[in-house]
Design a protein around this motif. Structure first.
Motif, mmCIF file in Angstrom:
data_model
loop_
_atom_site.group_PDB
_atom_site.id
_atom_site.type_symbol
_atom_site.label_atom_id
_atom_site.label_comp_id
_atom_site.label_asym_id
_atom_site.label_seq_id
_atom_site.Cartn_x
_atom_site.Cartn_y
_atom_site.Cartn_z
ATOM 1 N N TRP A 53 70.250 -58.504 -1.337
ATOM 2 C CA TRP A 53 71.724 -57.401 -0.664
ATOM 3 C C TRP A 53 72.602 -57.725 -0.698
ATOM 4 C CZ3 TRP A 53 73.222 -56.242 4.611
ATOM 5 C CH2 TRP A 53 73.362 -55.130 5.050
ATOM 6 N N THR A 54 72.808 -59.120 -0.334
ATOM 7 C CA THR A 54 74.251 -60.031 -0.163
ATOM 8 C C THR A 54 75.071 -60.444 -1.659
ATOM 9 O OG1 THR A 54 73.405 -62.124 0.533
ATOM 10 C CG2 THR A 54 74.124 -60.656 2.788
ATOM 11 N N ALA A 55 73.776 -59.842 -2.502
ATOM 12 C CA ALA A 55 74.422 -61.132 -3.624
ATOM 13 C C ALA A 55 75.561 -60.303 -4.508
ATOM 14 C CB ALA A 55 73.413 -60.565 -4.411
ATOM 15 N N PRO A 56 75.701 -58.830 -4.174
ATOM 16 C CA PRO A 56 77.645 -58.373 -5.109
ATOM 17 C C PRO A 56 78.502 -58.691 -4.050
ATOM 18 C CG PRO A 56 75.397 -56.596 -4.536
ATOM 19 C CD PRO A 56 75.330 -57.468 -3.781
ATOM 20 N N ARG A 57 78.326 -59.400 -2.689
ATOM 21 C CA ARG A 57 79.229 -59.505 -1.692
ATOM 22 C C ARG A 57 79.522 -61.698 -1.882
ATOM 23 N NH1 ARG A 57 78.718 -59.506 3.917
ATOM 24 N NH2 ARG A 57 77.560 -61.495 4.023
ATOM 25 N N ASP A 58 78.364 -61.823 -2.040
ATOM 26 C CA ASP A 58 78.254 -63.900 -1.859
ATOM 27 C C ASP A 58 78.927 -64.050 -3.811
ATOM 28 O OD1 ASP A 58 76.212 -63.638 -0.044
ATOM 29 O OD2 ASP A 58 74.704 -63.747 -1.291
ATOM 30 N N ALA A 59 78.596 -63.373 -4.867
ATOM 31 C CA ALA A 59 79.021 -63.167 -6.068
ATOM 32 C C ALA A 59 80.872 -63.364 -6.421
ATOM 33 C CB ALA A 59 78.897 -61.790 -6.789
ATOM 34 N N GLN A 60 81.595 -62.653 -4.781
ATOM 35 C CA GLN A 60 82.746 -62.475 -4.743
ATOM 36 C C GLN A 60 83.453 -63.907 -4.781
ATOM 37 O OE1 GLN A 60 82.786 -59.135 -2.337
ATOM 38 N NE2 GLN A 60 83.072 -57.515 -3.524
ATOM 39 N N TRP A 268 91.521 -53.843 9.728
ATOM 40 C CA TRP A 268 90.213 -53.441 9.047
ATOM 41 C C TRP A 268 89.002 -53.191 9.574
ATOM 42 C CZ3 TRP A 268 93.112 -58.936 9.216
ATOM 43 C CH2 TRP A 268 93.262 -58.880 7.858
ATOM 44 N N SER A 269 88.415 -52.606 8.987
ATOM 45 C CA SER A 269 86.577 -52.595 9.649
ATOM 46 C C SER A 269 86.470 -53.397 9.483
ATOM 47 C CB SER A 269 86.440 -50.882 8.900
ATOM 48 O OG SER A 269 85.855 -51.335 7.823
ATOM 49 N N HIS A 270 84.807 -53.272 9.432
ATOM 50 C CA HIS A 270 83.943 -54.624 10.022
ATOM 51 C C HIS A 270 83.633 -54.645 8.175
ATOM 52 C CE1 HIS A 270 81.038 -56.587 12.664
ATOM 53 N NE2 HIS A 270 80.163 -56.179 11.220
ATOM 54 N N GLN A 271 84.536 -55.983 8.175
ATOM 55 C CA GLN A 271 84.309 -56.216 5.937
ATOM 56 C C GLN A 271 85.321 -57.138 5.962
ATOM 57 O OE1 GLN A 271 82.314 -54.806 4.282
ATOM 58 N NE2 GLN A 271 82.111 -52.995 4.968
ATOM 59 N N TYR A 272 84.738 -57.587 5.496
ATOM 60 C CA TYR A 272 86.086 -58.723 4.647
ATOM 61 C C TYR A 272 87.606 -58.698 4.472
ATOM 62 C CZ TYR A 272 82.642 -62.453 4.560
ATOM 63 O OH TYR A 272 81.615 -63.741 4.909
ATOM 64 N N ALA A 543 99.055 -63.135 0.258
ATOM 65 C CA ALA A 543 99.078 -63.135 -1.159
ATOM 66 C C ALA A 543 97.775 -61.824 -1.897
ATOM 67 C CB ALA A 543 98.263 -64.477 -1.440
ATOM 68 N N GLU A 544 98.433 -61.092 -3.087
ATOM 69 C CA GLU A 544 97.685 -60.511 -3.502
ATOM 70 C C GLU A 544 95.940 -60.466 -3.175
ATOM 71 O OE1 GLU A 544 98.071 -56.593 -3.738
ATOM 72 O OE2 GLU A 544 99.618 -57.396 -2.416
ATOM 73 N N PRO A 545 94.324 -59.573 -3.669
ATOM 74 C CA PRO A 545 92.995 -60.011 -3.277
ATOM 75 C C PRO A 545 92.859 -60.422 -4.790
ATOM 76 C CG PRO A 545 94.110 -58.417 -1.847
ATOM 77 C CD PRO A 545 95.039 -58.182 -2.199
ATOM 78 N N GLU A 546 92.584 -61.657 -4.322
ATOM 79 C CA GLU A 546 91.715 -62.044 -5.907
ATOM 80 C C GLU A 546 89.747 -62.178 -5.492
ATOM 81 O OE1 GLU A 546 94.310 -65.082 -6.940
ATOM 82 O OE2 GLU A 546 92.669 -66.807 -7.194
ATOM 83 N N GLN A 547 88.979 -61.943 -5.661
ATOM 84 C CA GLN A 547 88.180 -62.960 -6.120
ATOM 85 C C GLN A 547 86.849 -63.724 -7.478
ATOM 86 O OE1 GLN A 547 85.835 -58.730 -5.149
ATOM 87 N NE2 GLN A 547 87.051 -58.979 -3.218
ATOM 88 N N ALA A 548 86.021 -64.155 -7.454
ATOM 89 C CA ALA A 548 85.531 -64.458 -8.578
ATOM 90 C C ALA A 548 84.843 -62.423 -8.850
ATOM 91 C CB ALA A 548 84.567 -65.337 -8.341
ATOM 92 N N PRO A 549 84.947 -62.917 -10.722
ATOM 93 C CA PRO A 549 84.130 -61.504 -11.089
ATOM 94 C C PRO A 549 82.824 -61.219 -10.601
ATOM 95 C CG PRO A 549 84.635 -63.675 -12.795
ATOM 96 C CD PRO A 549 85.358 -63.849 -11.392
ATOM 97 N N PRO A 550 82.930 -59.958 -10.490
ATOM 98 C CA PRO A 550 81.628 -59.220 -9.696
ATOM 99 C C PRO A 550 80.788 -59.216 -10.739
ATOM 100 C CG PRO A 550 83.125 -57.832 -10.912
ATOM 101 C CD PRO A 550 83.699 -58.985 -11.066
#
Length: 677
Positions: A53-60, A268-272, A543-550
Motif C-alpha cells: 500500500w505505501t510502497a510507491p510513497r516509500d520508494a520516493q 497543502w492538503s493531507h500529503q507530503y 528548493a524544487e522538489p526532488e525524490q528517488a526514482p519512482p
C-alpha cells in the motif's frame, strides 16, 4: 519534480524482522548506504503495509535518505502487513512500546551510529510525536507531518466536542478493511493463512471504542502530547497545510514545546509537501528535512535554527473551487508564536458585521446544511475543497461587513463570541468565515464547531437550561488568508453541519443569536509590526522538489472511475444524500506481479427537519492476486451508523475469501448510549 539517481552514497535494500521483547517480530525494510560505515537511522512506523500500500510513497523518500548517508527504515505496526501479532487500537500502549523497542533495536545495530530520527505523515506523524514523548534515549529528532497533539480535539473522531460523523465513521470503516487484509505469503511465508485467521478472529471495529468515549476522558488523553509538552526532548520539525485539518498542531507546538522546534505551514492538503498534489506549490521537502537530520543526527550546523520559528504561506484570495493546482500567496516568517505582528481585532455583530435583520435572529438550519463542506481530509483530489458557499450561506444566518476599505491579512485562530438562547437542552453551533467577492461568490476561509453540551469543557457534559441565555466562545481552525480591498467579511452561523457533525436529537429548532454581546475576533497581521527580519532577511525560499526514482507501478485509468462526490435530493421526501469515493489509491499492479484492487464508497443521508434521520454507510472491497505462485484473496466490509434519541446504532460486517471460497464472516451490531454525541 527531479528524480535523482546521482546521490552521494550507493545504497542497498533488504527486508528483515525486528524482534520485540515478547517474541513478536515486526516486518521491516531497510535502505542504507553500501559499506561498513555507521550511519544514523530514520524510522517510519505505520500499519499501512510496506510491501504494497505505501510502497510507491516509500520508494520516493527512503532510498533518497539512504543515498544521503542514512539508514532509512520502514516498519509495519504489530498485527498489520507482514508483521507478527494481532491488530490493536490506534496508538495504543502496545504500539508505542513496540515503537520504543524498534528505536532501541535500530540504535544497537552495527551499521547505526546510535542516533535515531522518526518521521511520518498522519499516523506516522502521530506516533512519532507520541514516541518522542516517551523519550527513548537514541531518539534525537522528529519530523511530524499533518499530525496532532490532541487526539480528541484535533483528530478524526470529534470536532468541537461533537461526533465527527464524516470521518469517525469513514476512518473506522477504512481501518476495519485495512486490518482485515491478509499477510502476503511472498513475504510472510507459509504461515500467512493461519496468521490471517487469527487476526480476523481478533477484529473489533474501532467505532465501538471511539463512541464509548464521547467526552475527553483518559482514553483520549493517552497519546495526546498536549498533556505534557515538556516530555518531548527530541528536536521537532512540525509541518502542516492550510488545507489539512491538523494544522493547529503546528501552531500549538510552536507555542508550547521546550525542545528545539521549527514549523512550516504551506497551502497543502493531507500529503507530503513534495508530492506535487493540489493545492501547491510543492517544495523541496526532502532537502528541508535532510537539513534537520544533519543538524541533530550528524552535528552539522545546517542553519535550520537560524530560520524563523514558523514559516507560513499567506493565502491570497481566490474564487471558490474544489481544487487549486497552486494557491497564490507568499511565504512569511515569524520568530515567535503568538506573533507580535498579529493583533486580535474585534468585529462586533451589531457593528462592523451585521445581519440583514436587526436585533436577535433565529438560527434553525435545515439538516443538510454542510453538504458543501468539502472533504474533511483533502487528499489532493479534484473534489476535495468546498465549492462556492452561497448555498450554505443561504442555509445559515450571515453577518457581513461593508466592502473593505483596505486589505486585511489574518494569521492564526479566529474566535467567535456568541450570546445564545435556546429552548432545547442540546445542540451545536457552527461558524464559518467566508471571503465574499464583489460578484457575490463566497469562498470558505475557515470554520469552527461547538457542541453546546461541552461548552464548559470537553471533559464534561452540561445540558443547556431551556430558555436560558449564555455567552459561548470557541475558536475557528487556524488559517492565513488575505481579504482584498472591496471584498466583504462574512460570518455564517448555522445549527447543523451534516455530515461533518452528527446532529443532536431535538436540535431542529436551533437557537437565537443576540448580536448585542456577540463578536468575531480576527488575528489580524500587521506587516508594519512584523519582526525586523522580514525586511532584512532574504526572502523565504525552498528548493524544487526532488525524490528517488519512482516505483514502476501501473495504475487504473482515471477515466474508468466514477464521480468522486455527488449530492442528490429526493424532492418528495426531503432526503439528501452525499455519495463519496475516497480515492485513497485505487487499483494498481506492482513490479513483483501483485494485483491490488481497491474499491470504496461512502454515503451520508439525512432528511430535512429530522435530526434522527442521519445515517452513514461505507463499503470496502480489497483484492490481492498473483498468478505465480497462485494467490487470490478478497476482503469485503460494510459499516453503517444510525441513531435514535438515546443510542448510536452500529452495524459492521467482514467477509474474507480465498479463491472465491468464504473463509471468514462476522457481523457486529451494537447500541451505544448517546451521552455527549
Amino acid at each position: 519534480m527531479r528524480h535523482r539517481e546521482d546521490l552521494p552514497y550507493r545504497t542497498t535494500c533488504a527486508d528483515t524482522r525486528i524482534p520485540l521483547p515478547d517474541g513478536t517480530e515486526l516486518y521491516a525494510r531497510i535502505w542504507r548506504p553500501v559499506g561498513t560505515g555507521r550511519f544514523p537511522a530514520l524510522l517510519e512506523y505505520l500499519p499501512y503495509r510496506l510491501s504494497d500500500w505505501t510502497a510507491p510513497r516509500d520508494a520516493q523518500r527512503h532510498p533518497w535518505y539512504a543515498g544521503h548517508g542514512y539508514a532509512s527504515v520502514r516498519v509495519d505496526v504489530r498485527g498489520h502487513g507482514n508483521s507478527g501479532g494481532l491488530p490493536g487500537d490506534e496508538y495504543d500502549a502496545t504500539e508505542l512500546a513496540d515503537g520504543v523497542a524498534v528505536v532501541d533495536w535500530l540504535a544497537a545495530q552495527p551499521w547505526c551510529s546510535g542516533r535515531v530520527g522518526m518521521f511520518g505523515i498522519s499516523w506516522g506523524g502521530f506516533n512519532s510525536l507520541q514516541i518522542a514523548a516517551l523519550a527513548p534515549e537514541p531518539l534525537k529528532a522528529v519530523v511530524t507531518v499533518c499530525s496532532t497533539d490532541d487526539r480528541y480535539d484535533n483528530d478524526v473522531h470529534y470536532l468541537g466536542g461533537s461526533v465527527l460523523a464524516v470521518d469517525m465513521h469513514a476512518w473506522s470503516a477504512t481501518m476495519l478493511a485495512f486490518a482485515a487484509r491478509p499477510p502476503d505469503p511472498e513475504y510472510a511465508g507459509p504461515g500467512w493463512r493461519e496468521l490471517w485467521l487469527q487476526r480476523l478472529d481478533h477484529l473489533d471495529p474501532l467505532i465501538h471504542t471511539w463512541l464509548d468515549h464521547q467526552a475527553r476522558d483518559g482514553y483520549w488523553q493517552h497519546g495526546s502530547v498536549c498533556e505534557d509538552y515538556s516530555a518531548i526532548r527530541a528536536a521537532v520539525l512540525a509541518v502542516g497545510g492550510w488545507a489539512d485539518p491538523y494544522r493547529d498542531t503546528v501552531l500549538r507546538l510552536a507555542q508550547h514545546l521546550d525542545a528545539p522546534m521549527r514549523g512550516i505551514i504551506g497551502p497543502w492538503s493531507h500529503q507530503y509537501p513534495d508530492r506535487g498534489l493540489p493545492p501547491g506549490p510543492a517544495i523541496g521537502f526532502l532537502q528541508e528535512t535532510l537539513r534537520w537530520w544533519d543538524q541533530w543526527l550528524k552535528d552539522e550546523d545546517t542553519g535550520v535554527m537560524a530560520e524563523p520559528l514558523l514559516r507560513t504561506w499567506m493565502n491570497e484570495s481566490v474564487p471558490p473551487a474544489t481544487s487549486y493546482p497552486e494557491r497564490p500567496g507568499r511565504w512569511l516568517g515569524e520568530d515567535a508564536w503568538p506573533s507580535p505582528a498579529v493583533a486580535m481585532t474585534t468585529y462586533r455583530l451589531d457593528g462592523t458585521l451585521r445581519s440583514s435583520q436587526p436585533g436577535p435572529v433565529q438560527v434553525a438550519s435545515p439538516q443538510h446544511t454542510g453538504v458543501d463542506a468539502g472533504r474533511f481530509f483533502p487528499f489532493g483530489n479534484d473534489a476535495d475543497l468546498p465549492p462556492d458557499q452561497r448555498e450554505e450561506d443561504g442555509r445559515s444566518v450571515c453577518f457581513d461587513s461593508a466592502p473593505l476599505a483596505r486589505r486585511i491579512e489574518i494569521l492564526g485562530n479566529a474566535r467567535v463570541r456568541l450570546r445564545l438562547s435556546s429552548l432545547g437542552t442540546r445542540g451545536q453551533v457552527i461558524a464559518r468565515l467566508c471571503d465574499v467577492a464583489p460578484d457575490g461568490s463566497s469562498t470558505l476561509v475557515t470554520r469552527g464547531v461547538l457542541n453546546l453540551l461541552s461548552r464548559h469543557g470537553r471533559d464534561r457534559t452540561a445540558p443547556w437550561t431551556p430558555g436560558a441565555t449564555e455567552d459561548v466562545r470557541f475558536d475557528l481552525v487556524g488559517i492565513a488568508h488575505a481579504f482584498p480591498l472591496g471584498h466583504r467579511l462574512r460570518l455564517a452561523v448555522s445549527s447543523a453541519y451534516w455530515p461533518w457533525v452528527w446532529p443532536h436529537p431535538g436540535s431542529a429548532a436551533g437557537f437565537t443569536v443576540d448580536p448585542d454581546g456577540s463578536a468575531l475576533v480576527l488575528p489580524v497581521r500587521h506587516p508594519d509590526r512584523a519582526p525586523v527580519h522580514d525586511a532584512d532577511r532574504a526572502p523565504i525560499t525552498f528548493a524544487e522538489p526532488e525524490q528517488a526514482p519512482p516505483l514502476a507501478v501501473e495504475y487504473a485509468d482515471p477515466a474508468d472511475l466514477g464521480p468522486e462526490r455527488t449530492v442528490t435530493r429526493d424532492v418528495a421526501t426531503g432526503t439528501w444524500t452525499l455519495d463519496v469515493d475516497p480515492r485513497y489509491g485505487g487499483t494498481r499492479v506492482y513490479p513483483d506481479g501483485l494485483e491490488f484492487s481497491e474499491d470504496a464508497r461512502e454515503s451520508y443521508t439525512v432528511v430535512d427537519q429530522d435530526p434522527l434521520s442521519a445515517r452513514t454507510a461505507s463499503r470496502w472491497t480489497v483484492g490481492l492476486r498473483r498468478t505465480e505462485p497462485a494467490w487470490d484473496v478478497r476482503v469485503t466490509t460494510s459499516s453503517t451508523i444510525a441513531a435514535d434519541a438515546t443510542h448510536f446504532l452500529t452495524d459492521n460486517q467482514v467477509t474474507a475469501e480465498e479463491g472465491g471460497a468464504v473463509l471468514f464472516h462476522r457481523r457486529w451490531e451494537r447500541r451505544i448510549p448517546r451521552s455527549q454525541g
